[in-house]
Enzyme design. Structure first.
Site, PDB file in Angstrom:
ATOM      1  N   MET A  67       5.229 124.061  20.430  1.00 33.29           N
ATOM      2  CA  MET A  67       6.109 123.200  20.263  1.00 33.29           C
ATOM      3  C   MET A  67       5.412 122.091  19.191  1.00 33.29           C
ATOM      4  O   MET A  67       6.082 121.071  19.165  1.00 33.29           O
ATOM      5  CB  MET A  67       6.532 122.491  21.468  1.00 33.29           C
ATOM      6  CG  MET A  67       7.269 123.378  22.109  1.00 33.29           C
ATOM      7  SD  MET A  67       8.570 122.680  23.387  1.00 33.29           S
ATOM      8  CE  MET A  67       7.395 121.563  24.379  1.00 33.29           C
TER       9      MET A  67
ATOM     10  N   HIS B 133      -4.097 124.314  21.327  1.00 34.37           N
ATOM     11  CA  HIS B 133      -3.327 125.128  20.367  1.00 34.37           C
ATOM     12  C   HIS B 133      -4.340 126.039  19.850  1.00 34.37           C
ATOM     13  O   HIS B 133      -4.243 127.370  19.640  1.00 34.37           O
ATOM     14  CB  HIS B 133      -2.299 124.596  19.720  1.00 34.37           C
ATOM     15  CG  HIS B 133      -1.360 123.765  20.430  1.00 34.37           C
ATOM     16  ND1 HIS B 133      -1.310 122.394  20.192  1.00 34.37           N
ATOM     17  CD2 HIS B 133      -0.374 124.343  21.342  1.00 34.37           C
ATOM     18  CE1 HIS B 133      -0.073 122.039  20.795  1.00 34.37           C
ATOM     19  NE2 HIS B 133       0.287 123.104  21.503  1.00 34.37           N
TER      20      HIS B 133
ATOM     21  N   ASP C  10      -0.461 125.566  31.449  1.00 32.37           N
ATOM     22  CA  ASP C  10       0.952 125.768  32.081  1.00 32.37           C
ATOM     23  C   ASP C  10       0.828 127.107  32.895  1.00 32.37           C
ATOM     24  O   ASP C  10       1.481 128.068  32.383  1.00 32.37           O
ATOM     25  CB  ASP C  10       1.874 125.959  30.989  1.00 32.37           C
ATOM     26  CG  ASP C  10       1.835 124.720  29.971  1.00 32.37           C
ATOM     27  OD1 ASP C  10       2.664 123.576  30.579  1.00 32.37           O
ATOM     28  OD2 ASP C  10       1.213 124.601  28.921  1.00 32.37           O
TER      29      ASP C  10
ATOM     30  N   SER D 249      -0.066 117.808  23.876  1.00 32.57           N
ATOM     31  CA  SER D 249       0.772 117.015  22.982  1.00 32.57           C
ATOM     32  C   SER D 249       1.308 115.826  23.466  1.00 32.57           C
ATOM     33  O   SER D 249       1.149 114.482  22.809  1.00 32.57           O
ATOM     34  CB  SER D 249       1.904 118.028  22.456  1.00 32.57           C
ATOM     35  OG  SER D 249       1.400 119.020  21.899  1.00 32.57           O
TER      36      SER D 249
HETATM   37  P1  AMP Z   1       3.272 123.465  23.914  1.00 31.97           P
HETATM   38  O1  AMP Z   1       2.992 123.272  22.441  1.00 31.97           O
HETATM   39  O2  AMP Z   1       2.678 122.473  24.782  1.00 31.97           O
HETATM   40  O3  AMP Z   1       4.483 124.204  24.303  1.00 31.97           O
HETATM   41  O4  AMP Z   1       1.961 124.563  24.148  1.00 31.97           O
HETATM   42  C1  AMP Z   1       1.962 125.920  23.616  1.00 31.97           C
HETATM   43  C2  AMP Z   1       0.913 126.739  23.992  1.00 31.97           C
HETATM   44  O5  AMP Z   1      -0.202 126.115  24.021  1.00 31.97           O
HETATM   45  C3  AMP Z   1       1.268 127.023  25.675  1.00 31.97           C
HETATM   46  O6  AMP Z   1       1.280 128.300  25.800  1.00 31.97           O
HETATM   47  C4  AMP Z   1       0.533 126.253  26.483  1.00 31.97           C
HETATM   48  O7  AMP Z   1       0.304 126.481  27.621  1.00 31.97           O
HETATM   49  C5  AMP Z   1      -0.803 126.147  25.400  1.00 31.97           C
HETATM   50  N1  AMP Z   1      -1.477 125.003  25.733  1.00 31.97           N
HETATM   51  C6  AMP Z   1      -1.264 123.633  25.744  1.00 31.97           C
HETATM   52  N2  AMP Z   1      -2.272 122.777  25.998  1.00 31.97           N
HETATM   53  C7  AMP Z   1      -3.268 123.548  26.164  1.00 31.97           C
HETATM   54  C8  AMP Z   1      -4.735 123.392  26.615  1.00 31.97           C
HETATM   55  N3  AMP Z   1      -4.889 122.410  26.792  1.00 31.97           N
HETATM   56  N4  AMP Z   1      -5.583 124.570  26.633  1.00 31.97           N
HETATM   57  C9  AMP Z   1      -4.970 125.947  26.684  1.00 31.97           C
HETATM   58  N5  AMP Z   1      -3.757 126.055  26.183  1.00 31.97           N
HETATM   59  C10 AMP Z   1      -2.808 125.187  25.957  1.00 31.97           C
END
Ligand code: AMP
Length: 277
Positions: free
Chosen positions: A30, A37, A149, A185
Site C-alpha cells: 500500500m 517492503h 501480518d 507505514s
Molecule cells: P503494506 O504496505 O503495509 O500493506 O505491506 C505490504 C507487504 O509488506 C505486506 O505483505 C506486509 O506484511 C509486508 N510488510 C510490512 N511491514 C513489514 C515488515 N516490517 N517486515 C516484513 N514485511 C513487512
C-alpha cells in the site's frame, strides 16, 4: 523500471514475459515504502527474473474511514526508494480497479471471526478481493508477503489454495528497526513521544516469550503478564493479546512453535506485531 497505471495494459503485457519463460515475483503493497517492503522486493529480485511491485491503498480493506484518510501516500518518494529493485511498478487508481458493477466478495469461515478478522470487520474480504484481482493481473509465480501480518499471510495461503490460484505465497520474516519496533507505514503517523515508546511493544513480546519458554505456562497467565506490561506503556491501549498455535488454533498451555499476537493503539494509530515462541 516500467510503470503501469492501467490494469488492462499490465494484463496484456504479462503474456510477453511469460512467453520468454521468465519467472515473475510479485510484492503487493500500500506504499509509504519502508525497509520491510524493500526486503520483500529484494527477495523477489533474487528468486525471479521479473519483479512486480504494486502500490494501491485499498479502500475496501479499511474498516475505519479515518484510518484510510490518514494513510500516508507519497508516490514520488516510493518510486525513488524502489529505484531499480523492481522491473515493473503497478500503481492503479481505485476507479480502474473497482467497477461500480462489482458484486463479488470473498469471505473466510474462520479467519473473519478471529484476531484481525474479528476486530476489523470486512478487512480480510477487502484484502482477499484486491489480492485476488492483483494476482489475476500479474500472474506471478511467487508472491511475497510479510509475517508481521501473520494472519494475512495465512489468509492469502488459504485464498490461493481454495481458489486454485497458481502462485506460491512466500512469507518473509518481520524487518525491525534497531530498537526492535517492526517497520510499518503507520509508524510515520506516531507522535514523537509515541515513537519513543513504541519499541516497548516488541520488548514486551520478547520478555513474555522468554518467560514462558522453559515452563509449562497456561495461556491465560502469559496473556495477563503481557497485557500488564503493554498497559504500562504511556498512551497505549491494547485491542487484543492472544497466544495461538501456528495455525491460529486456540491452545491451553503455551509451547514452542506457538505465536503471540498483539494489536494495540498508540494514540490513534493502530499497530500489530507478533513473535514466535
Ligand atoms: P503494506 O504496505 O503495509 O500493506 O505491506 C505490504 C507487504 O509488506 C505486506 O505483505 C506486509 O506484511 C509486508 N510488510 C510490512 N511491514 C513489514 C515488515 N516490517 N517486515 C516484513 N514485511 C513487512
Amino acid at each position: 523500471m516500467k510503470i503501469f497505471k492501467d490494469p488492462k495494459a499490465l494484463q496484456e503485457y504479462i503474456p510477453k514475459i511469460k512467453s520468454d519463460s521468465k519467472k515473475i515475483g510479485f510484492v503487493p503493497t500500500m506504499g509509504a515504502i519502508h525497509k520491510g517492503h524493500l526486503v520483500l522486493i529484494e527477495k523477489s529480485k533474487r528468486q525471479n527474473d521479473i519483479t512486480i511491485v504494486s502500490i494501491f491503498v485499498n479502500p475496501k480493506q479499511f474498516n475505519n474511514h479515518d484510518d484510510f484518510l490518514r494513510y500516508p501516500q507519497n508516490f514520488q518518494d516510493d518510486i525513488d526508494k524502489i529505484g531499480n529493485l523492481a522491473d515493473i511498478l503497478f500503481i492503479p487508481s481505485a476507479e480502474s480497479i473497482y467497477k461500480k458493477s462489482n458484486q463479488t466478495t470473498i469471505s473466510f469461515s474462520e479467519h473473519d471471526k478471529i484476531l484481525e478478522g474479528k476486530y476489523r470487520p470486512g478487512h480480510f474480504q477487502g484484502v482477499a478481493l484486491i489480492v485476488c484481482k492483483l494476482l489475476n493481473i500479474c500472474q506471478s509465480d511467487h508472491t511475497y508477503v510479510g509475517l508481521k501480518d501473520y494472519q494475512q499471510y495465512l489468509v492469502l495461503k488459504q485464498l490461493v489454495e481454495d481458489l486454485n490460484i497458481q502462485t506460491k505465497i512466500i512469507g518473509v520474516t518481520t524487518v525491525r528497526e534497531k530498537s526492535g519496533l517492526a517497520h510499518s507505514s503507520r509508524n510515520t503517523l506516531l507522535s514523537e513521544v509515541d515513537k519513543v515508546n513504541a519499541p516497548s511493544i516488541y520488548e514486551g513480546l520478547e520478555y513474555v516469550r522468554d518467560l514462558v519458554l522453559p515452563k509449562k505456562i497456561k495461556v491465560g497467565r502469559a496473556i495477563k503478564s503481557l497485557t500488564e506490561i503493554l498497559n504500562k506503556i504511556p498512551n497505549l491501549k491494547t485491542e487484543y493479546v492472544e497466544i495461538r498455535s501456528k495455525n491460529l488454533e486456540t491452545v491451553k498451555y503455551v509451547s514452542r512453535g506457538d505465536i503471540i499476537l498483539v494489536a494495540v493503539y498508540l494514540g490513534k494509530i493502530r499497530l500489530i506485531d507478533n513473535i514466535f515462541i
